[in-house]
Structure formats: C-alpha cells, structure tokens
Design an enzyme around this catalytic site. Structure first.
Site, PDB file in Angstrom:
ATOM      1  N   ASP A   5       0.851  -1.186   0.000  1.00  0.00           N
ATOM      2  CA  ASP A   5       0.000   0.000   0.000  1.00  0.00           C
ATOM      3  C   ASP A   5       0.889   1.238   0.000  1.00  0.00           C
ATOM      4  O   ASP A   5       1.694   1.423   0.912  1.00  0.00           O
ATOM      5  CB  ASP A   5      -0.885  -0.037   1.259  1.00  0.00           C
ATOM      6  CG  ASP A   5      -2.037   0.941   1.174  1.00  0.00           C
ATOM      7  OD1 ASP A   5      -3.107   0.621   1.686  1.00  0.00           O
ATOM      8  OD2 ASP A   5      -1.858   2.036   0.608  1.00  0.00           O
ATOM      9  N   ASP A 103      -3.382   2.467  -5.677  1.00  0.00           N
ATOM     10  CA  ASP A 103      -2.251   2.499  -4.748  1.00  0.00           C
ATOM     11  C   ASP A 103      -2.124   1.230  -3.921  1.00  0.00           C
ATOM     12  O   ASP A 103      -1.538   1.263  -2.854  1.00  0.00           O
ATOM     13  CB  ASP A 103      -2.394   3.706  -3.818  1.00  0.00           C
ATOM     14  CG  ASP A 103      -3.665   3.653  -2.988  1.00  0.00           C
ATOM     15  OD1 ASP A 103      -4.565   2.873  -3.335  1.00  0.00           O
ATOM     16  OD2 ASP A 103      -3.744   4.388  -1.993  1.00  0.00           O
ATOM     17  N   GLU A 104      -2.670   0.120  -4.406  1.00  0.00           N
ATOM     18  CA  GLU A 104      -2.668  -1.096  -3.592  1.00  0.00           C
ATOM     19  C   GLU A 104      -2.554  -2.328  -4.452  1.00  0.00           C
ATOM     20  O   GLU A 104      -3.124  -2.384  -5.542  1.00  0.00           O
ATOM     21  CB  GLU A 104      -4.022  -1.239  -2.905  1.00  0.00           C
ATOM     22  CG  GLU A 104      -4.100  -0.737  -1.523  1.00  0.00           C
ATOM     23  CD  GLU A 104      -5.426  -1.140  -0.924  1.00  0.00           C
ATOM     24  OE1 GLU A 104      -5.631  -2.337  -0.674  1.00  0.00           O
ATOM     25  OE2 GLU A 104      -6.262  -0.241  -0.740  1.00  0.00           O
TER      26      GLU A 104
END
Length: 351
Positions: A5, A103-104
């Site tokens: 993350d 974003d992960e």
DNA sequence: TCTGGGGTCCTAGGACCC
DNA sequence: TCTGGGGTCCTAGGACCC
C-alpha cells in the site's frame, strides 16, 4: 503473501511535482476549490494532524486546516505513477500481482524470508518511483491486508494464524476489512463487539441477521480466514458509470434531459472503448435533501447509442417531478463471459 | 447552505413458471 | 384442516472498498 500500500499516494505524487510542498499540509480534492461541492481525495500526514481525512467535504477541510495547500485531482498523473509502481512489483522475483486500486496490490510469492523480500520490494519501488510504501505480510489475503495498517508508514508487519488473535482479538469489529459502520453497529446489537467475539459467534444467528452468504463470511473474517491465493487474472469490468454532483441543483426538466444526455455520452465512451454491448442501465438520482433513488432496467443487448439513449430516457421519466436534483449518475452493465466466477465467497475481501 | 466518483457484491420481494 | 414446493428473473436498496 504480501499486501503493498503506497503511503498517502495521491498527496505523495503531488509533492513529487511540487517539491516546495514537502512537509506542508496538502489536500487533494475536486477541482481544488473549497467553495465548491466536493470532497477530499487524500490528505498528507501533515494535513491529517488538523483532523482532515478523505471523504470530508472540501469546505470543512479548508476550515480545519486554513494553512493547507488545496490541489485539484489529476487522475492521469496518479494513473501513470500507479502503473510504474505495479510494473516494479511485477518485476520482483516470483511475484504474482493482483491490483486492487491505484495504490494497492497483493503480491503472491514463495520465499523463506518474507520480511527481507518486503524490504527489497520497498527499496525497488522507492528507487523507481520515489514513492514510499508499507507492506503487510500474511498467510491469507485478509491478514496481509489488515497487517499493512500496523506497518504504516514505510514499515513491514506480519499477521498470521499465530498472532492474529493476539493482535486483533480485542479490537472492535470495524477494524476488519469489509466491516463498516453499519455492520459493526448491527453486530454490536447482537452482543458482538470485538474480533474474538465475532470469530466465536454462532453461525445460525449471523445467518438470520445477514443472510446465508454474508453471515458465515463475517465469522471467517473475524478469524482472519479467507482466500490464500493471489489471483492475477486480468480484471473484466461488469459495467461503467459516471455521476455528477451539480454545483447548482437542477430544477428544470430541460436541464435534466441535457444532463442525462451528457452522462450517457460519457458512459458510452467507456463502453465503446471495450467494444462490448450494453445489457442493463441504472439511473441514480439524488434529490436535494439527501435522498437517493435508483431506477434499474434490463435491456436487450445493444451496441446502438440511440437505442441506449432511448432506454435511458425511459428511466428519466420515472424521476419525481418538481424536486430539485443535486446529483445524477448513470451506470451501464455489460455481459460477462460464461465461465466467470460462480459460487465464490463474498468477495470484496476474499475472492 | 455537509456528503465525490468509480467500482463490486448481497439480499429481499414480487412476478412468473412448472 | 384453505393455499405445495422448487426454480428463475427482475427491480430496488444496502453495504463496502479505494
């Protein structure tokens, strides 16, 4: 497996382009104008100190952090940065990458020393993109995902069957991935407040409250159980939608029709880009004082824009007249390939 | 003048069928 | 002694995630 993350991703990308903002409170949201109807997409850690968080109305955020720099959302810049991050993850030895958002991602890998692997991965991402990330290590997807929260920022944390209850047992159920305010409140109503209590709950009781799939699923969640496998098969979208919150409420039928035509065009752009037909439509209408209605309609499979528009206008006819409209949204559904996904566990945290 | 925008999946109830 | 039992499809609404 690992869960990766990026730390305050959107704000971090902005700071890379505007180095003078480093260390300052930065808020990204809407068109960057706090007088408009919009919300915070991301706040930097410095802005969070003022009590600003994502989802908060921009106007409120600006009041809480008067010193903060407020920037407009630039989706393309974040997409570019995101792709570079994902490329870096895929380049790691033995890595299987399942992307969860900008974003992960989950990274599946066989390794003797997951912590060392995680550190190397963080270093690679930093060198390639100048972005920092946190890594959670787990023996299920749920545990890896939850572990990340304990590693923030820039850290590594491991959560497995061995320490799950030690770390999570006494925490409130809302700390679980997939339990929000509504469900945690309903669980509390059943006398279930903590993760341990959820793990030990009676399946029949939860089934009576939440249904045959969600009930048992929540118990698994309390135990940190669920899928063990990272799945990198490419995502096939079920549909596409667009919605707009109007700065001034719409009051005239002609305004509504114009707005709907525009939404339809935008949605069809996305659909056409995939070369797939439309088989269903959902029109979302938010009337001014926070009351949302949806109208759904299955339609015969079509590629024809005029046909879709005609069907959309049939839905528009169901809108209550004489009520100001704050938001309109349109979703178009596409047919899914035959083989896909039957009988899986509930998925946002577990597929 | 509180509440974005893009997604996913589940549940309940009614219609309809055999 | 009033109303089976199984199934599918559709619509509306709820909840959650980033």
């Amino acid at each position: 497996m690992l869960h990766v993350d990026l730390d305050q991703f959107v704000a971090a990308v902005e700071v890379l382009r505007h180095p003078e903002l480093a260390g300052k409170p930065v808020i990204v949201g809407g068109r960057g104008d706090p007088t408009e109807r919009a919300v915070v997409s991301t706040a930097s850690y410095e802005a969070r100190e003022f009590g600003v968080g994502s989802g908060m109305p921009l106007r409120i955020a600006a009041r809480k952090a008067p010193e903060a720099v407020i920037l407009p959302v630039d989706g393309e810049a974040y997409m570019t940065a995101s792709e570079e991050v994902m490329t870096t993850l895929r380049a790691q030895p033995g890595a299987i990458v399942q992307v969860l958002g900008w974003d992960e991602a989950f990274v599946g890998v066989q390794t003797e020393d997951p912590e060392a692997y995680a550190r190397r991965l963080q270093q690679a991402v930093l060198e390639r993109t100048r972005l920092h990330c946190t890594v959670g290590i787990g023996d299920t997807l749920v545990r890896a995902k939850v572990a990340t929260g304990f590693g923030k920022p820039r850290g590594v944390f491991r959560l497995t069957a061995d320490n799950w209850f030690e770390v999570m047992g006494d925490r409130p159920t809302i700390d679980l991935w997939g339990v929000g305010t509504k469900i945690s409140r309903r669980l509390a109503g059943l006398g279930i407040a903590t993760v341990s209590e959820l793990a030990a709950a009676e399946p029949t009781r939860l089934m009576a409250e939440f249904g045959p799939r969600m009930g048992p699923w929540y118990i698994l969640l309390g135990r940190g159980e669920g899928a063990h496998v990272v799945d990198d098969t490419p995502w096939v979208a079920r549909g596409h939608s667009r919605e707009t919150t109007y700065q001034q409420d719409l009051t005239e039928p002609a305004q509504v029709e114009e707005a709907v035509r525009e939404l339809t065009a935008r949605v069809l752009e996305d659909i056409a880009a995939e070369g797939r037909p439309v088989i269903g439509l959902t029109l979302k209408v938010r009337y001014a004082p926070f009351m949302t209605k949806v109208f759904t309609k299955k339609i015969a499979e079509t590629f024809d824009r005029e046909v879709v528009l005609a069907r959309v206008l049939e839905l528009v006819a169901r809108i209550e007249p004489d009520r100001p409209i704050r938001l309109l949204g349109l979703r178009a559904e596409m047919p899914m390939p035959e083989d896909s996904r039957e009988g899986h566990t509930p998925t946002r945290s577990g597929w």
